[in-house]
Each structure stands twice: as C-alpha cells, then as structure tokens.
Design a protein around this motif. Structure first.
Motif: not given
Length: 430
Positions: A152-159, A399-403, A406-411
């Motif tokens: 999920i992290t890789r997908i969000c970062m790639g997006l 972990s919290v920072g990465q989550t 991820n949410v911020a980048v995806f949004a």
C-alpha cells in the motif's frame, strides 16, 4: 486477462498465442536437453518472439528508412502496437533463454506461464520481471500483513510521484519544449527545462514501478527494484546500475556476455547492448543516438578504469554525471532531429540565443517550490529519515508518520485526478 483485454480487445489473442508458442518451446527445450534440437528450438522461438516485436514496433520505421536510401517508394504501414509488447516480449525471451541455460525449471502448466506473462501490475510498462525472480512464489506464496502494508505504501508513493510531481513538471516541459519557441529559448531556460524533464521521467517511470511493485507485494510477489535514486550517481556506469535496472540487467545478462561468432567480442557486445537499449525505447533515430551516447561514456569510463574514476573529487563527479545524464534526456525527448540539433545548440548558445530570458526566469520563480521539492525527493531523503528514526527505536513514530504520509499523498493525488484529463505514464508508449 480481462484487465489487458479491456485496453486491447484484439491483441489479447496475440499475447495468448505468444505465451502458447513459448510454452511449447520450453517443453521441447527440456525434452531435447543438451542436444542440437534444443538449440534449434531455442533459436526458432527467439526468432518468433523478436519477429513479433520487430513487426509491430519497427516495421514503419524500417520501411521509411528503406525508402530514404533507395529509389523504391514502398507504402509505409501504420501498425497499431499492442500495449506492453516490449515488456512482455522481453519477459518471454528471458524465460526461454533461462530454460535453455538450465537456470530455471521449465513451467509445465500453461496457465501458470500465462499468469507470469500477463500479470497485470507490471504487464503494460514493467518492470521486466524475470521468471527466476518469482519462480518459487508462483506455487508457494505467503502474504503477510507486512507485505500488504509495504504494498500500500509503494502504491501511494508511486501515485504521488506521478500525479503530484511528474504531471506538474510536465506542464513546465510542455511550455518550453512542446508549445514554446525552442529556437529563442535562452541557455538558462534550455538547461532549466531539460533538468525538469529528467525529473519528470524519473518520477513518472519510478512512480509506475512503485505501483507495480506494491501491487505485486499485496499478491505475494516480490519483484526486484527498478530504480535506486539514480541521480545520486557519481558516474554513468553507476547511473545505469540505478536507472531502469530490469532493462539494464536484461541486456547485461543476455547480450553483453553472449558469444558472437564463437566468442565474446568486448566492443561489439558493448555496441549491441547500447544500440538495443536505445532502439528498444522506440522506432526513432533519437533513441538510437541516445543509447549510443550513453554507451560511449560507458566505454570511456571502462577505458579510464574504476580506480581512476573513484579518485575524481565527489563534487566534480556529481557535476559530470548530472551534465551527461541531463543532456541525454534532451536527446531522449526530441524525436525530431532538427529540433534535437536546435536543443543541443541552445545549451551552449550556438543559435544566437540569449543567456537568460524573462519568461524562463518568471517560470522558475513561479515553480520554485515544485522544483526544490522535486530535487530533494530525487535524493534518498525519506529512507534516510526512516532509518534514523528506526535506529532510535522510534518504530511507532515511523509507522504513524508513514501512515499519515500515505493518506495525505493518496488524498492529494485523488483531488488532482478528479478533473484531470488522460495522463498516461510515459513508458506506456514503449
């Protein structure tokens, strides 16, 4: 198969047919192991695979150039190129050669070989996944929560790389290289734009690779990395060990050390590798020039020797590498050789262009933050920060920072995509 057929309702049968031919080829290679028949089957299979790629991707280019050097005026065919044919053909070739060399076991299930070739995360634009990499995972996959989380992290970062960075950088490139007056662009403006283009390609293609690798992880497949922060390299050899790794290692393993006319020929092999690297990217002369351009610097570095290159001051090494790489991306961009000549002249002011111009400077000012953030993220800043936090046992904070990231980048990516037109990945065209 439904995913591929959605974009290629007809050519999906070409994919199935190609897999079938190579499936039978693999079985025959195993049956006639260590005999001339196995060699003949391998050769015939490779001719079929390469022939398909040449027919769909290069026929028009070859006919155009034949017409240019001969009195004959053949009609130039316009053949629609199946999506991802460059990638899945190389995967099939790697499977056949590894079968012939005994590096892998022949896949006796047609369905499993079809799954390997048609795996949708990396089917249309890579990375080129070797059969050996996922051979064991085809039958023995274990999907853990860590795999899903990392996926999920890789997908969000790639997006985020694609939508937030690459798409916005492409607007700058289009302004000056596509719709602007290239001949009047200043020296600074030309360098600024081509640097932006280099970062655009990096974030676009590495972003796609991140999404593909992330999807693979969610399904239990561990694909090899395709990019390792190439812009931190200190020479061109290192750059190509970090850039589009799956393509570079493919040519290294299947062409660089392969005997030609009975033995390995150092310079001929090197020439073929870089000619093919360029030509693989497209049926245009600029791609061939681009490949040979990098091949020339690889040859120079090999002649000088790694020890002597390492003695170069780090700052000088980085500047040398950056200039060579950035100019290379300019060659990569301009398929029109006339515009390519104008671009090269612009870099050093040979076209009578000024050193700076008002429009470029205004654009640089307006996009200063995008440029700075892009430059910073071309460096391994986030992995270094994550490693530092983990070294202090701050795993929860990490972990919290990465989550949150991820949410911020995806949004933000989702918001930017709402009203966006079609923004395909650059490497879909290859």
């Amino acid at each position: 198969m439904i995913f591929y057929a959605w974009g290629e309702p007809v050519w999906v049968f070409l994919l199935i047919g190609s897999v079938t031919v190579n499936y039978v080829g693999g079985l025959l290679i195993d049956k006639f192991r260590d005999t001339k028949k196995a060699t003949a089957v391998t050769a015939c299979t490779l001719v079929f695979d390469i022939g398909l790629l040449v027919f769909f991707k290069y026929t028009g280019f070859l006919v155009e150039n034949f017409n240019a050097i001969s009195p004959v005026d053949l009609p130039v065919p316009h053949i629609e190129m199946p999506i991802g044919i460059s990638f899945f053909t190389f995967q099939i070739i790697s499977y056949i050669l590894d079968c012939y060399w005994g590096k892998i076991k022949v896949q006796r299930s047609w369905y499993k070989l079809l799954m390997y070739i048609s795996m949708f995360p990396q089917l249309v634009a890579g990375p080129i996944v070797r059969y050996a990499v996922i051979e064991n995972e085809i039958d023995n996959r274990v999907i853990t929560s860590a795999d899903v989380s990392e996926g999920i992290t890789r997908i969000c970062m790639g997006l985020g790389k694609k939508v937030i960075l690459a798409n916005n950088l492409s607007t700058i490139v289009d302004t000056f290289f596509k719709t602007g007056d290239l001949a009047s662009l200043s020296v600074v403006g030309t360098w600024y734009t081509v640097i932006v283009y280099a970062m655009q390609v990096y974030f676009d293609f590495s972003g796609y690779s991140d999404i593909a690798i992330g999807l693979g992880r969610i399904f239990g497949f561990h694909f090899d990395e395709n990019f390792r922060y190439p812009f931190v390299s200190k020479n061109i050899t290192e750059f190509w060990q970090r850039w589009h790794i799956s393509l570079g290692t493919f040519f290294r393993d299947y062409l660089l050390y392969v005997p030609i006319f009975g033995k390995r020929r150092k310079y001929l092999n090197l020439f073929l590798v870089w000619f093919c690297t360029g030509f693989w990217h497209g049926a245009n002369w600029n791609y061939i020039i681009w490949g040979l351009y990098f091949g020339l610097f690889i040859l120079i570095e090999r002649t000088i020797g790694n020890k002597n290159i390492r003695k170069m001051p780090k700052a000088v090494a980085h500047i040398y590498n950056t200039i060579v790489v950035v100019v290379g991306f300019g060659i990569f961009y301009f398929t029109d050789l006339g515009k390519l000549g104008t671009f090269l002249g612009n870099l050093v002011g040979l076209n009578g262009n000024s050193f700076t111009d008002k429009i470029s400077m205004q654009n640089m000012t307006a996009n200063a933050w995008l440029f700075i953030v892009s430059v910073v993220l071309c460096m391994p800043v986030i992995p270094a920060l994550k490693k530092k936090l983990e070294s202090k046992n701050l795993y929860l904070a990490t972990s919290v920072g990465q989550t949150v990231l991820n949410v911020a980048v995806f949004a933000l990516s989702s918001i930017l995509l709402v009203n966006a037109t079609n923004n395909p990945f650059i490497y879909w065209q290859f």
